[in-house]
Design a protein around this motif. Structure first.
Motif, PDB file in Angstrom:
ATOM      1  N   ILE A 100       1.996  -0.865 -11.240  1.00 39.53           N
ATOM      2  CA  ILE A 100       2.719  -2.105 -10.962  1.00 39.53           C
ATOM      3  C   ILE A 100       2.249  -2.709  -9.634  1.00 39.53           C
ATOM      4  CG2 ILE A 100       4.993  -3.055 -10.376  1.00 39.53           C
ATOM      5  CD1 ILE A 100       6.177  -1.031 -12.371  1.00 39.53           C
ATOM      6  N   CYS A 101       1.935  -1.856  -8.653  1.00 39.77           N
ATOM      7  CA  CYS A 101       1.554  -2.354  -7.333  1.00 39.77           C
ATOM      8  C   CYS A 101       0.122  -2.880  -7.282  1.00 39.77           C
ATOM      9  CB  CYS A 101       1.721  -1.245  -6.289  1.00 39.77           C
ATOM     10  SG  CYS A 101       3.432  -0.932  -5.834  1.00 39.77           S
ATOM     11  N   VAL A 102      -0.745  -2.448  -8.209  1.00 37.77           N
ATOM     12  CA  VAL A 102      -2.154  -2.881  -8.164  1.00 37.77           C
ATOM     13  C   VAL A 102      -2.284  -4.405  -8.215  1.00 37.77           C
ATOM     14  CG1 VAL A 102      -4.334  -2.885  -9.432  1.00 37.77           C
ATOM     15  CG2 VAL A 102      -3.157  -0.733  -9.002  1.00 37.77           C
ATOM     16  N   PRO A 103      -1.714  -5.104  -9.222  1.00 37.10           N
ATOM     17  CA  PRO A 103      -1.865  -6.565  -9.239  1.00 37.10           C
ATOM     18  C   PRO A 103      -1.198  -7.252  -8.059  1.00 37.10           C
ATOM     19  CG  PRO A 103      -0.394  -5.834 -11.001  1.00 37.10           C
ATOM     20  CD  PRO A 103      -1.013  -4.613 -10.431  1.00 37.10           C
ATOM     21  N   MET A 124       0.819  -1.216   0.000  1.00 34.47           N
ATOM     22  CA  MET A 124       0.000   0.000   0.000  1.00 34.47           C
ATOM     23  C   MET A 124       0.850   1.263   0.000  1.00 34.47           C
ATOM     24  SD  MET A 124      -2.803  -0.982   2.911  1.00 34.47           S
ATOM     25  CE  MET A 124      -3.155   0.736   3.272  1.00 34.47           C
ATOM     26  N   LEU A 125       1.956   1.209   0.750  1.00 33.56           N
ATOM     27  CA  LEU A 125       2.760   2.419   0.960  1.00 33.56           C
ATOM     28  C   LEU A 125       4.019   2.453   0.099  1.00 33.56           C
ATOM     29  CD1 LEU A 125       2.388   2.699   4.837  1.00 33.56           C
ATOM     30  CD2 LEU A 125       1.257   4.067   3.078  1.00 33.56           C
ATOM     31  N   ALA A 126       4.137   1.530  -0.847  1.00 32.60           N
ATOM     32  CA  ALA A 126       5.318   1.512  -1.712  1.00 32.60           C
ATOM     33  C   ALA A 126       5.265   2.545  -2.841  1.00 32.60           C
ATOM     34  CB  ALA A 126       5.532   0.116  -2.284  1.00 32.60           C
ATOM     35  N   PRO A 127       4.118   2.741  -3.515  1.00 32.94           N
ATOM     36  CA  PRO A 127       4.112   3.677  -4.652  1.00 32.94           C
ATOM     37  C   PRO A 127       4.219   5.125  -4.223  1.00 32.94           C
ATOM     38  CG  PRO A 127       1.893   2.836  -4.273  1.00 32.94           C
ATOM     39  CD  PRO A 127       2.822   2.066  -3.360  1.00 32.94           C
ATOM     40  N   THR A 128       4.914   5.914  -5.019  1.00 31.21           N
ATOM     41  CA  THR A 128       5.065   7.345  -4.756  1.00 31.21           C
ATOM     42  C   THR A 128       3.974   8.116  -5.497  1.00 31.21           C
ATOM     43  OG1 THR A 128       6.658   7.499  -6.586  1.00 31.21           O
ATOM     44  CG2 THR A 128       7.531   7.153  -4.385  1.00 31.21           C
TER      45      THR A 128
END
Length: 400
Positions: free
Chosen positions: A161-164, A125-129
């Motif tokens: 990229i983080c969604v899947p 959850m907290l990886a994408p900027t």
């Protein structure tokens, strides 16, 4: 309802009139917007009543992010990106996975009451900027071009990229059928592939039609303000409808549009950028009024420590390691590592996780809100001072 409309209208008017002056101070727009929502919302003066449910806030955040991604990509300097593509490649291919892994390790230590899958969900959850919160840096020409474009591409692609990954983890944690497609590499590739295909196809068709309309004199000055806004939202919506990543579609479409519409690009993008800024204003006001005030009382020491680590070591160490070997000075690597704000994508992910009804869902939501709030404050207050210091220092000499 009308009182809220008056307050929002006057606030938008006043901020629009002084935005240029505010941008020259350490106080950024999102800080002002969130503080306004918190001060006038239910836990403040109680004057502002935004009747947005979780789905409404999620939709608003998604549309805002899609528009910001499209316009930021359209203004990217492709010649610089062609020379420094290794920076975003390393940030996405090495830095992003390492950030999730380190976030997971920190979560295991700080949240022993959570299951391992829940901790992995938190780290993802907290990886994408956030492209919207990072705008003060990526649009500032004092920052070296390769650093700006690297951060821009990273924030444009890491959400999709983080969604899947997030869907796969939710499928494992809940067993709910709607998340199950995420648990496959095929779905991961399909989500990205559909996103890119939709962004490219729609933008090619739109650019051809706009050129034809301009040559024939069919498009008027009034309607000239709307095509880019409509195109950005169409890229996002169609990709989501087809099962792809709308965020990647918006970013891919923006990159292509910027390459195709070189001469008329600036005039057509102005309205879209203004619309994106207005949607961002409303989103952060709603976040301050409807989310921050309701969760502040639940912030524990572990939550606060994780939020601080998420913005510092969990982000900066993987970035520094991922950029190892590139011709970037240490101050440039630290600068890139620090300016990884968390915002709109984490709001979208947080609502998705909250509605999944996980046993530790409340802890995950409060931690995400705390991290986003700290990011708004810390990245906002440090943007102009650190950009100035970086521009004066040795960072100007880095090439990528």
């Amino acid at each position: 309802m009308y009182a809220t409309l008056v307050l929002l209208g006057l606030f938008v008017f006043v901020y629009s009139a002084i935005a240029g002056g505010v941008e020259r101070t350490p106080v950024t727009g999102p800080i002002v917007f969130t503080a306004f929502g918190l001060a006038l919302g239910p836990v403040g003066l109680g004057w502002l009543h935004l009747d947005l449910d979780q789905e409404g806030l999620r939709t608003l955040a998604e549309l805002t992010l899609a528009l910001v991604l499209f316009t930021d990509a359209a203004t990217a300097d492709l010649s610089v990106l062609g020379r420094s593509w290794r920076i975003p490649e390393r940030l996405l291919g090495i830095g992003l996975p390492l950030t999730i892994v380190l976030g997971f390790a920190a979560g295991v230590l700080l949240f022993p009451e959570l299951g391992w899958l829940e901790i992995a969900i938190l780290a993802t959850m907290l990886a994408p900027t956030d492209a919207a919160l990072g705008k003060a840096v990526v649009t500032n020409t004092s920052v070296p071009a390769n650093v700006r474009e690297g951060l821009n591409v990273e924030s444009g692609l890491n959400d999709g990229i983080c969604v899947p990954i997030l869907l796969a983890l939710l499928a494992l944690a809940t067993g709910v059928e709607q998340y199950r497609p995420g648990f496959s590499l095929g779905f991961f590739a399909e989500a990205i592939g559909i996103g890119v295909a939709v962004g490219v196809a729609l933008t090619l068709a739109a650019a051809w039609l706009l050129r034809l309309s301009t040559r024939q004199g069919w498009i008027t000055e009034t309607w000239r303000q709307l095509p880019v806004v409509a195109l950005a939202l169409s890229c996002f919506g169609l990709a989501q409808w087809l099962g792809g990543s709308g965020f990647i579609a918006a970013f891919a479409g923006g990159l292509l549009y910027g390459a195709l519409a070189k001469q008329e690009k600036h005039a057509l993008l102005l309205a879209a950028e203004g619309t994106g800024d207005t949607l961002a204003l409303v989103t952060w006001v709603a976040f301050g009024a409807g989310v921050v005030g309701q969760t502040m009382g639940y912030i524990s020491g572990s939550v606060l420590l994780y939020a601080v680590l998420s913005l510092t070591l969990i982000r900066m160490v993987p970035v520094y390691l991922s950029l190892w070997g590139l011709p970037l000075r240490p101050d440039a690597k630290l600068f890139i590592g620090w300016f990884g704000p968390r915002g709109l994508a984490s709001i979208v992910f947080g609502i998705l996780v909250f509605t999944a009804d996980l046993p530790g869902g409340d802890t995950l939501t409060v931690t995400a809100v705390c991290t986003i709030l700290l990011s708004i404050l810390l990245h906002g207050l440090t943007a102009n001072p650190l950009v100035g210091a970086f521009a004066k220092g040795s960072g100007r000499g880095c090439d990528g």
